[in-house]
Design a protein around this motif. Structure first.
Motif, PDB file in Angstrom:
ATOM      1  N   GLN A   1       0.817  -1.210   0.000  1.00 29.52           N
ATOM      2  CA  GLN A   1       0.000   0.000   0.000  1.00 29.52           C
ATOM      3  C   GLN A   1       0.855   1.266   0.000  1.00 29.52           C
ATOM      4  N   LEU A   2       1.992   1.234   0.664  1.00 26.08           N
ATOM      5  CA  LEU A   2       2.887   2.393   0.641  1.00 26.08           C
ATOM      6  C   LEU A   2       3.434   2.621  -0.765  1.00 26.08           C
ATOM      7  N   SER A   3       3.688   1.546  -1.469  1.00 28.64           N
ATOM      8  CA  SER A   3       4.193   1.673  -2.847  1.00 28.64           C
ATOM      9  C   SER A   3       3.172   2.329  -3.763  1.00 28.64           C
ATOM     10  N   ALA A   4       1.893   2.202  -3.433  1.00 27.88           N
ATOM     11  CA  ALA A   4       0.829   2.756  -4.278  1.00 27.88           C
ATOM     12  C   ALA A   4       0.537   4.221  -3.983  1.00 27.88           C
ATOM     13  N   LEU A   5       1.108   4.760  -2.900  1.00 33.95           N
ATOM     14  CA  LEU A   5       0.867   6.159  -2.553  1.00 33.95           C
ATOM     15  C   LEU A   5       1.679   7.073  -3.460  1.00 33.95           C
ATOM     16  N   PRO A   6       1.305   8.363  -3.546  1.00 30.35           N
ATOM     17  CA  PRO A   6       2.074   9.304  -4.357  1.00 30.35           C
ATOM     18  C   PRO A   6       3.542   9.328  -3.946  1.00 30.35           C
ATOM     19  N   ALA A   7       4.433   9.551  -4.905  1.00 29.32           N
ATOM     20  CA  ALA A   7       5.867   9.559  -4.626  1.00 29.32           C
ATOM     21  C   ALA A   7       6.199  10.550  -3.523  1.00 29.32           C
ATOM     22  N   SER A   8       6.880  10.073  -2.484  1.00 28.47           N
ATOM     23  CA  SER A   8       7.223  10.922  -1.348  1.00 28.47           C
ATOM     24  C   SER A   8       8.324  10.250  -0.546  1.00 28.47           C
ATOM     25  N   ALA A   9       9.278  11.029  -0.084  1.00 24.06           N
ATOM     26  CA  ALA A   9      10.379  10.480   0.699  1.00 24.06           C
ATOM     27  C   ALA A   9       9.879   9.846   1.989  1.00 24.06           C
ATOM     28  N   LYS A  10       8.866  10.450   2.591  1.00 21.93           N
ATOM     29  CA  LYS A  10       8.386   9.902   3.864  1.00 21.93           C
ATOM     30  C   LYS A  10       7.716   8.540   3.663  1.00 21.93           C
ATOM     31  N   TYR A  11       7.005   8.369   2.559  1.00 23.69           N
ATOM     32  CA  TYR A  11       6.406   7.062   2.290  1.00 23.69           C
ATOM     33  C   TYR A  11       7.498   6.043   1.960  1.00 23.69           C
ATOM     34  N   ASP A  12       8.506   6.473   1.210  1.00 25.19           N
ATOM     35  CA  ASP A  12       9.609   5.574   0.880  1.00 25.19           C
ATOM     36  C   ASP A  12      10.354   5.133   2.134  1.00 25.19           C
ATOM     37  N   PHE A  13      10.495   6.042   3.088  1.00 26.39           N
ATOM     38  CA  PHE A  13      11.180   5.708   4.338  1.00 26.39           C
ATOM     39  C   PHE A  13      10.475   4.543   5.034  1.00 26.39           C
ATOM     40  N   TYR A  14       9.161   4.615   5.120  1.00 24.90           N
ATOM     41  CA  TYR A  14       8.412   3.537   5.777  1.00 24.90           C
ATOM     42  C   TYR A  14       8.274   2.315   4.874  1.00 24.90           C
ATOM     43  N   LEU A  15       8.356   2.506   3.569  1.00 27.41           N
ATOM     44  CA  LEU A  15       8.420   1.366   2.661  1.00 27.41           C
ATOM     45  C   LEU A  15       9.704   0.588   2.932  1.00 27.41           C
ATOM     46  N   GLY A  16      10.815   1.326   3.096  1.00 27.56           N
ATOM     47  CA  GLY A  16      12.075   0.670   3.438  1.00 27.56           C
ATOM     48  C   GLY A  16      11.987  -0.085   4.752  1.00 27.56           C
ATOM     49  N   GLN A  17      11.313   0.509   5.729  1.00 29.17           N
ATOM     50  CA  GLN A  17      11.110  -0.171   7.010  1.00 29.17           C
ATOM     51  C   GLN A  17      10.356  -1.487   6.809  1.00 29.17           C
ATOM     52  N   SER A  18       9.306  -1.434   6.000  1.00 33.09           N
ATOM     53  CA  SER A  18       8.473  -2.619   5.764  1.00 33.09           C
ATOM     54  C   SER A  18       9.252  -3.700   5.028  1.00 33.09           C
ATOM     55  N   LEU A  19      10.088  -3.299   4.088  1.00 31.56           N
ATOM     56  CA  LEU A  19      10.902  -4.267   3.353  1.00 31.56           C
ATOM     57  C   LEU A  19      11.968  -4.882   4.265  1.00 31.56           C
ATOM     58  N   LEU A  20      12.572  -4.041   5.104  1.00 27.76           N
ATOM     59  CA  LEU A  20      13.593  -4.537   6.024  1.00 27.76           C
ATOM     60  C   LEU A  20      12.986  -5.525   7.024  1.00 27.76           C
ATOM     61  N   ALA A  21      11.780  -5.241   7.466  1.00 28.04           N
ATOM     62  CA  ALA A  21      11.090  -6.141   8.398  1.00 28.04           C
ATOM     63  C   ALA A  21      10.829  -7.500   7.759  1.00 28.04           C
ATOM     64  N   GLN A  22      10.724  -7.527   6.423  1.00 25.59           N
ATOM     65  CA  GLN A  22      10.518  -8.788   5.703  1.00 25.59           C
ATOM     66  C   GLN A  22      11.844  -9.449   5.303  1.00 25.59           C
ATOM     67  N   GLN A  23      12.945  -8.842   5.741  1.00 26.80           N
ATOM     68  CA  GLN A  23      14.286  -9.310   5.413  1.00 26.80           C
ATOM     69  C   GLN A  23      14.581  -9.232   3.915  1.00 26.80           C
TER      70      GLN A  23
END
Length: 264
Positions: free
Chosen positions: A175-197
């Motif tokens: 869902q974060l990937s589908a939001l408008p391009a934004s550094a803050k969304y990307d930051f939490y996208l990175g968090q979500s990806l890291l949590a999935q290893q």
């Protein structure tokens, strides 16, 4: 408008300054100006990040204080001005004393051997980089929800961060990937990806975010980028990044970087 003056207006608005009419006019201006709305969101994010960093620093200081007080508060058997009776010394025969000394010597030698063996065992030839990365990872607190304007974006954002807050990182990433391009969304996208290893994907996201000089969480992104690098097995690159963070006074992730370096 001059950027400093614009920032002054935003700061004044967030601090509650200005008459009701002036504040309404500013809000109408925000609704019409996407750049102004973005600046306002970034300022809110920066303030929230600063408050979070201050809370973490305060918690660390309180824990240190508690530890010192606990140490200093250890029971003291001597009371000022009061002579505490001491037990009478027992007279031990010479032969018994020699026997005790031999026993103590044997015990000391055994302890030295055990300590040496344990030290050798505790010195690994290497470490599990992925395991260390995950052991050192704590998802960054959500400080974004509610900053986006517009009903559609707000609903999509709320849904994405609801998944994030619930620990549903697969759904959050989608869902974060589908939001408008934004550094803050990307930051939490990175968090979500890291949590999935998903270390390589997370590292690519954090690399982009940490390079944005206007992003309030760029320094935090640099730390998580180092974790992602560690997870990919690039331990030397991760170590270099962590050393740089640990040497930067005032870095919000300085303590975490120092702690991680002691384990590498």
């Amino acid at each position: 408008m001059d950027k400093d003056k614009l920032q002054d207006r935003i700061d004044g608005y967030l601090s509650g300054k200005g008459s009701p009419e002036a504040r309404r006019e500013f809000e109408e201006e925000i609704s019409r100006d996407e750049d102004l709305s973005r600046e306002l969101d970034d300022t809110k994010l920066a303030v929230a990040a600063l408050e979070l960093a201050e809370d973490r620093a305060l918690k660390s200081r309180l824990q240190d204080l508690e530890a010192r007080l606990a140490h200093e508060g250890a029971p003291n058997t001597e009371v000022s001005g009061v002579s505490t009776p001491k037990p009478e010394a027992k007279v031990i025969g010479m032969n018994r004393r020699k026997g005790w000394l031999r026993l103590v010597a044997y015990a000391a030698a055994l302890l030295l051997l055990l300590a040496a063996g344990w030290w050798a065992i505790a010195q690994p030839a290497g470490f599990d980089a992925q395991q260390l990365a995950m052991d050192s990872f704590t998802p960054y607190q959500n400080i974004v929800t509610g900053t986006v304007r517009g009903d559609n974006d707000s609903s999509a954002e709320a849904a994405a961060f609801a998944e994030y807050d619930a620990g549903n990182y697969v759904a959050a990433a989608e869902q974060l990937s589908a939001l408008p391009a934004s550094a803050k969304y990307d930051f939490y996208l990175g968090q979500s990806l890291l949590a999935q290893q998903k270390y390589a994907e997370a590292q690519a996201v954090f690399s982009s975010v940490m390079g944005d000089p206007d992003f309030p969480l760029a320094q935090e992104a640099a730390y998580y980028n180092a974790l992602a690098r560690l997870g990919t097995g690039a331990a030397d690159e991760a170590r270099n990044a962590l050393v740089e963070i640990s040497d930067t006074d005032g870095h919000p992730m300085q303590d975490e970087a120092k702690a991680l370096l002691t384990k590498m």
